[in-house]
Scaffold this motif. Structure first.
Motif, PDB file in Angstrom:
ATOM      1  N   ILE A  29       0.844  -1.186   0.000  1.00  0.00           N
ATOM      2  CA  ILE A  29       0.000   0.000   0.000  1.00  0.00           C
ATOM      3  C   ILE A  29       0.885   1.243   0.000  1.00  0.00           C
ATOM      4  O   ILE A  29       1.793   1.371   0.826  1.00  0.00           O
ATOM      5  CB  ILE A  29      -0.923   0.022   1.234  1.00  0.00           C
ATOM      6  N   TYR A  30       0.637   2.122  -0.944  1.00  0.00           N
ATOM      7  CA  TYR A  30       1.400   3.361  -1.025  1.00  0.00           C
ATOM      8  C   TYR A  30       0.559   4.509  -0.473  1.00  0.00           C
ATOM      9  O   TYR A  30      -0.544   4.754  -0.938  1.00  0.00           O
ATOM     10  CB  TYR A  30       1.789   3.654  -2.474  1.00  0.00           C
ATOM     11  N   GLN A  31       1.089   5.190   0.543  1.00  0.00           N
ATOM     12  CA  GLN A  31       0.428   6.373   1.073  1.00  0.00           C
ATOM     13  C   GLN A  31       1.084   7.596   0.442  1.00  0.00           C
ATOM     14  O   GLN A  31       2.233   7.924   0.735  1.00  0.00           O
ATOM     15  CB  GLN A  31       0.546   6.426   2.597  1.00  0.00           C
ATOM     16  N   LEU A  32       0.359   8.240  -0.431  1.00  0.00           N
ATOM     17  CA  LEU A  32       0.886   9.400  -1.133  1.00  0.00           C
ATOM     18  C   LEU A  32       0.646  10.660  -0.323  1.00  0.00           C
ATOM     19  O   LEU A  32       0.091  10.627   0.772  1.00  0.00           O
ATOM     20  CB  LEU A  32       0.236   9.492  -2.508  1.00  0.00           C
ATOM     21  N   GLU A  33       1.074  11.803  -0.864  1.00  0.00           N
ATOM     22  CA  GLU A  33       0.890  13.068  -0.167  1.00  0.00           C
ATOM     23  C   GLU A  33      -0.581  13.270   0.164  1.00  0.00           C
ATOM     24  O   GLU A  33      -1.462  12.866  -0.601  1.00  0.00           O
ATOM     25  CB  GLU A  33       1.405  14.213  -1.027  1.00  0.00           C
ATOM     26  N   PRO A  34      -0.876  13.885   1.311  1.00  0.00           N
ATOM     27  CA  PRO A  34      -2.277  14.040   1.724  1.00  0.00           C
ATOM     28  C   PRO A  34      -3.050  14.978   0.804  1.00  0.00           C
ATOM     29  O   PRO A  34      -2.537  16.011   0.377  1.00  0.00           O
ATOM     30  CB  PRO A  34      -2.167  14.615   3.140  1.00  0.00           C
ATOM     31  N   ILE A  35      -4.277  14.592   0.495  1.00  0.00           N
ATOM     32  CA  ILE A  35      -5.156  15.402  -0.344  1.00  0.00           C
ATOM     33  C   ILE A  35      -6.468  15.629   0.400  1.00  0.00           C
ATOM     34  O   ILE A  35      -6.849  14.850   1.269  1.00  0.00           O
ATOM     35  CB  ILE A  35      -5.442  14.742  -1.702  1.00  0.00           C
ATOM     36  N   ALA A  36      -7.162  16.707   0.064  1.00  0.00           N
ATOM     37  CA  ALA A  36      -8.419  17.048   0.736  1.00  0.00           C
ATOM     38  C   ALA A  36      -9.395  17.621  -0.271  1.00  0.00           C
ATOM     39  O   ALA A  36      -8.999  18.283  -1.236  1.00  0.00           O
ATOM     40  CB  ALA A  36      -8.170  18.057   1.853  1.00  0.00           C
ATOM     41  N   ALA A  37     -10.678  17.356  -0.038  1.00  0.00           N
ATOM     42  CA  ALA A  37     -11.722  17.902  -0.913  1.00  0.00           C
ATOM     43  C   ALA A  37     -13.072  17.722  -0.249  1.00  0.00           C
ATOM     44  O   ALA A  37     -13.250  16.888   0.646  1.00  0.00           O
ATOM     45  CB  ALA A  37     -11.712  17.213  -2.275  1.00  0.00           C
ATOM     46  N   LEU A  38     -14.024  18.499  -0.712  1.00  0.00           N
ATOM     47  CA  LEU A  38     -15.409  18.325  -0.293  1.00  0.00           C
ATOM     48  C   LEU A  38     -15.945  17.069  -0.967  1.00  0.00           C
ATOM     49  O   LEU A  38     -15.896  16.936  -2.185  1.00  0.00           O
ATOM     50  CB  LEU A  38     -16.239  19.544  -0.717  1.00  0.00           C
ATOM     51  N   ALA A  39     -16.459  16.111  -0.158  1.00  0.00           N
ATOM     52  CA  ALA A  39     -16.943  14.844  -0.698  1.00  0.00           C
ATOM     53  C   ALA A  39     -18.429  14.857  -1.001  1.00  0.00           C
ATOM     54  O   ALA A  39     -18.922  13.985  -1.706  1.00  0.00           O
ATOM     55  CB  ALA A  39     -16.619  13.707   0.272  1.00  0.00           C
ATOM     56  N   THR A  40     -19.157  15.807  -0.450  1.00  0.00           N
ATOM     57  CA  THR A  40     -20.582  15.924  -0.714  1.00  0.00           C
ATOM     58  C   THR A  40     -20.826  17.000  -1.773  1.00  0.00           C
ATOM     59  O   THR A  40     -19.919  17.759  -2.114  1.00  0.00           O
ATOM     60  CB  THR A  40     -21.351  16.281   0.568  1.00  0.00           C
ATOM     61  N   ALA A  41     -22.045  17.046  -2.276  1.00  0.00           N
ATOM     62  CA  ALA A  41     -22.365  18.002  -3.335  1.00  0.00           C
ATOM     63  C   ALA A  41     -22.202  19.429  -2.838  1.00  0.00           C
ATOM     64  O   ALA A  41     -22.571  19.744  -1.703  1.00  0.00           O
ATOM     65  CB  ALA A  41     -23.789  17.776  -3.822  1.00  0.00           C
ATOM     66  N   PRO A  42     -21.647  20.324  -3.656  1.00  0.00           N
ATOM     67  CA  PRO A  42     -21.501  21.721  -3.237  1.00  0.00           C
ATOM     68  C   PRO A  42     -22.862  22.397  -3.101  1.00  0.00           C
ATOM     69  O   PRO A  42     -23.828  22.022  -3.750  1.00  0.00           O
ATOM     70  CB  PRO A  42     -20.680  22.350  -4.371  1.00  0.00           C
ATOM     71  N   GLY A  43     -22.919  23.402  -2.251  1.00  0.00           N
ATOM     72  CA  GLY A  43     -24.171  24.112  -2.006  1.00  0.00           C
ATOM     73  C   GLY A  43     -24.502  24.096  -0.530  1.00  0.00           C
ATOM     74  O   GLY A  43     -23.922  23.349   0.262  1.00  0.00           O
ATOM     75  N   ILE A  44     -25.451  24.918  -0.144  1.00  0.00           N
ATOM     76  CA  ILE A  44     -25.830  25.035   1.265  1.00  0.00           C
ATOM     77  C   ILE A  44     -26.705  23.851   1.663  1.00  0.00           C
ATOM     78  O   ILE A  44     -27.676  23.533   0.982  1.00  0.00           O
ATOM     79  CB  ILE A  44     -26.567  26.355   1.526  1.00  0.00           C
ATOM     80  N   GLY A  45     -26.356  23.189   2.763  1.00  0.00           N
ATOM     81  CA  GLY A  45     -27.131  22.064   3.265  1.00  0.00           C
ATOM     82  C   GLY A  45     -26.915  21.899   4.746  1.00  0.00           C
ATOM     83  O   GLY A  45     -26.102  22.604   5.366  1.00  0.00           O
ATOM     84  N   ALA A  46     -27.625  20.961   5.342  1.00  0.00           N
ATOM     85  CA  ALA A  46     -27.488  20.745   6.778  1.00  0.00           C
ATOM     86  C   ALA A  46     -26.100  20.230   7.129  1.00  0.00           C
ATOM     87  O   ALA A  46     -25.476  20.687   8.088  1.00  0.00           O
ATOM     88  CB  ALA A  46     -28.557  19.756   7.254  1.00  0.00           C
ATOM     89  N   ILE A  47     -25.605  19.270   6.334  1.00  0.00           N
ATOM     90  CA  ILE A  47     -24.321  18.628   6.615  1.00  0.00           C
ATOM     91  C   ILE A  47     -23.485  18.596   5.354  1.00  0.00           C
ATOM     92  O   ILE A  47     -23.993  18.387   4.254  1.00  0.00           O
ATOM     93  CB  ILE A  47     -24.531  17.177   7.128  1.00  0.00           C
ATOM     94  N   ALA A  48     -22.185  18.783   5.509  1.00  0.00           N
ATOM     95  CA  ALA A  48     -21.219  18.576   4.435  1.00  0.00           C
ATOM     96  C   ALA A  48     -20.120  17.676   4.965  1.00  0.00           C
ATOM     97  O   ALA A  48     -19.881  17.615   6.175  1.00  0.00           O
ATOM     98  CB  ALA A  48     -20.638  19.906   3.963  1.00  0.00           C
ATOM     99  N   VAL A  49     -19.465  16.944   4.068  1.00  0.00           N
ATOM    100  CA  VAL A  49     -18.378  16.054   4.469  1.00  0.00           C
ATOM    101  C   VAL A  49     -17.125  16.431   3.691  1.00  0.00           C
ATOM    102  O   VAL A  49     -17.138  16.473   2.453  1.00  0.00           O
ATOM    103  CB  VAL A  49     -18.725  14.572   4.215  1.00  0.00           C
ATOM    104  N   VAL A  50     -16.052  16.721   4.421  1.00  0.00           N
ATOM    105  CA  VAL A  50     -14.749  17.000   3.830  1.00  0.00           C
ATOM    106  C   VAL A  50     -13.881  15.774   4.049  1.00  0.00           C
ATOM    107  O   VAL A  50     -13.771  15.270   5.169  1.00  0.00           O
ATOM    108  CB  VAL A  50     -14.093  18.241   4.459  1.00  0.00           C
ATOM    109  N   ARG A  51     -13.280  15.274   2.979  1.00  0.00           N
ATOM    110  CA  ARG A  51     -12.478  14.048   3.054  1.00  0.00           C
ATOM    111  C   ARG A  51     -10.999  14.389   2.916  1.00  0.00           C
ATOM    112  O   ARG A  51     -10.603  15.216   2.081  1.00  0.00           O
ATOM    113  CB  ARG A  51     -12.912  13.085   1.956  1.00  0.00           C
ATOM    114  N   VAL A  52     -10.185  13.720   3.730  1.00  0.00           N
ATOM    115  CA  VAL A  52      -8.724  13.859   3.672  1.00  0.00           C
ATOM    116  C   VAL A  52      -8.140  12.454   3.556  1.00  0.00           C
ATOM    117  O   VAL A  52      -8.565  11.534   4.249  1.00  0.00           O
ATOM    118  CB  VAL A  52      -8.153  14.533   4.936  1.00  0.00           C
ATOM    119  N   SER A  53      -7.171  12.260   2.654  1.00  0.00           N
ATOM    120  CA  SER A  53      -6.563  10.941   2.479  1.00  0.00           C
ATOM    121  C   SER A  53      -5.079  11.092   2.189  1.00  0.00           C
ATOM    122  O   SER A  53      -4.665  12.035   1.514  1.00  0.00           O
ATOM    123  CB  SER A  53      -7.237  10.190   1.331  1.00  0.00           C
TER     124      SER A  53
END
Length: 459
Positions: free
Chosen positions: A2-26
């Motif tokens: 398993i290769y762990q590359l440099e950490p990346i981050a992004a919004l994982a849920t659809a953009p726009g205003i909502g009750a909850i959003a999920v930001v993913r980091v790997s």
């Protein structure tokens, strides 16, 4: 490995205003990076697959948001790297603040599809399954959802990988013969090789044949409504959609261009296409509309031929139906203005065409349920749709499947005519290359860039 590359981050849920959003980091250090501005438990000391409540802070200690942080340790995550998923409130301002802090602490913003690409590179699934992730996200009908889910679970790719490995073993033996070219020896048993190639082709052919259906499932079934002017095509379109989509008039030739909209029936998306009436054009604009009608008919997966049951002449209908049959397209015959004709004429027209006619009144919206059922049944006659078998929905897959089949056909022909091992090995290598590129066992940076760049950011 398993290769762990440099950490990346992004919004994982659809953009726009909502009750909850999920930001993913790997990536390498993803947990430690998040932990630097998280106030709660020490995330670096927590077990995998656990969720922790706390706050995220700015550099000055002010609160960005109250969040729930879920951590996944390598290799038990989607990417098989260390992964953090931050559930926050769905404010665009909060999301941007979190992403800014993550990049400040050492992560970079992810490219489209980069999380799924890392999952593929780390062996989470093959390339066909990776592409199914995007198809699953984009699925908007029961049929497209089931097709994508079947692919995600392995579909046909696992079976092809096994057969490819068996073919590799034979190719190795054929190429070994090249080292003993002057001694006339055979390491690869020709009858067994022929049988393996036939077995592979038996797997390929149903998949290749399923592409026309699979493409329609993925993109919607192009269903063109054709007929003479004033047959009621626009009225039928409006009735099926339950809205005034097309202009309706008693003046023949009102529809000059194609009009499209979508209708979902029994989990299948139909792309309904209203067209200009088929007749001798009276002006240049109408001629263009009729040409577009004919083009849409050539491109359609299903043709609905609508005729005016009240005014149509028997011989006129017979000739029109023969023309539809000659197109080679699957079709339905639909008789309109049921409310204006008697049983005797209806039966006479039925006898003329010699096959089932679905009778409706578009204006009165009667018997539309029967028409909808007939449309759905016409598509569901395909066994792959009925059984949930693997269906090819991707043009790239289709290209490699047909390339493999063509190479194997040449190899079998050569084998039967007694070609030398070098010619046989050449065709077998082509087949192996196509199978390898299909499942991702053979890849290039350009190929991966082309595939994953079509994914949304955060997936």
């Amino acid at each position: 490995m398993i290769y762990q590359l440099e950490p990346i981050a992004a919004l994982a849920t659809a953009p726009g205003i909502g009750a909850i959003a999920v930001v993913r980091v790997s990536g390498e250090g993803a947990i430690a990076i998040t932990n630097r501005f998280f106030r709660g438990k020490d995330l670096t000391q927590q077990e995998s697959h656990t969720a922790h409540f706390g706050t995220l802070r700015n550099a000055d200690g002010s609160i960005i948001d109250e969040v729930l942080v879920t951590i996944f340790h390598t290799p038990k995550s989607f990417t098989k790297e260390d992964v953090v998923e931050i559930s926050c409130h769905g404010s665009e301002f909060i999301i941007q603040q979190i992403l800014r802090r993550l990049t400040t602490e050492g992560a970079r913003l992810a490219k489209p599809g980069e999380f799924t690409q890392r999952a593929f590179l780390n062996g989470q699934f093959d390339l066909v399954q990776a592409e199914a992730v995007a198809d699953l996200i984009a699925s908007d009908s029961d049929a497209s959802h089931r097709a994508a889910l079947t692919q995600l679970r392995g579909g046909f790719s696992k079976q092809l990988k096994v057969l490819r490995q068996q073919l590799i073993d034979f190719v190795a033996l054929v190429e070994l013969e090249l080292d003993f070219g002057e001694e006339d020896v055979e390491f690869a048993h020709r009858d067994k090789l022929r049988q393996l190639m036939l077995d592979i082709r038996r797997v390929l052919h149903p998949l290749i044949d399923s592409f026309s259906t699979g493409n329609a499932i993925k993109n919607g079934v192009p269903t063109v409504i054709i007929g003479k002017p004033n047959a009621g095509k626009s009225t039928l379109l409006n009735a099926l959609l339950n809205e005034e989509k097309a202009i309706v008039s008693d003046i023949p030739g009102t529809t000059r261009d194609v009009i499209e909209d979508e209708l979902f029936l029994d989990g299948i998306r139909f792309r309904l296409i209203d067209t200009a009436g088929l007749r001798q054009a009276t002006d240049q604009i109408e001629a263009i509309g009729i040409e577009r009608t004919q083009q849409k008919m050539r491109d359609a997966a299903l043709v609905v031929y609508l005729f005016d049951g009240k005014n149509v002449l028997p011989d006129e209908l017979r000739i029109a139906v023969e023309d539809v049959r000659l197109s080679g397209k699957p079709y339905l015959l639909v008789g309109n203005k049921l409310d204006a004709i008697d049983d005797l004429k209806r039966q006479a027209l039925q006898n003329i065409v010699g096959e089932k006619i679905v009778w409706i009144s578009a204006a009165q919206k009667t018997h539309l349920d029967e028409l909808k059922a007939a449309l759905s049944a016409r598509v569901r006659t395909d066994s792959a749709v009925q059984t949930g078998s693997a269906v090819v929905t991707n043009a790239r897959h289709y290209e490699h499947l047909t390339g493999t089949d063509d190479a194997l056909a040449r190899a079998i022909t050569g084998l039967n005519s007694g070609v030398t091992p070098d010619w046989l090995a050449m065709d077998l290598r082509v087949a192996l290359r196509h199978l390898g590129e299909l499942t991702g066992e053979i890849t290039t940076d350009d190929l991966l860039e082309s595939i994953f760049s079509k994914f949304c950011i955060g997936k």
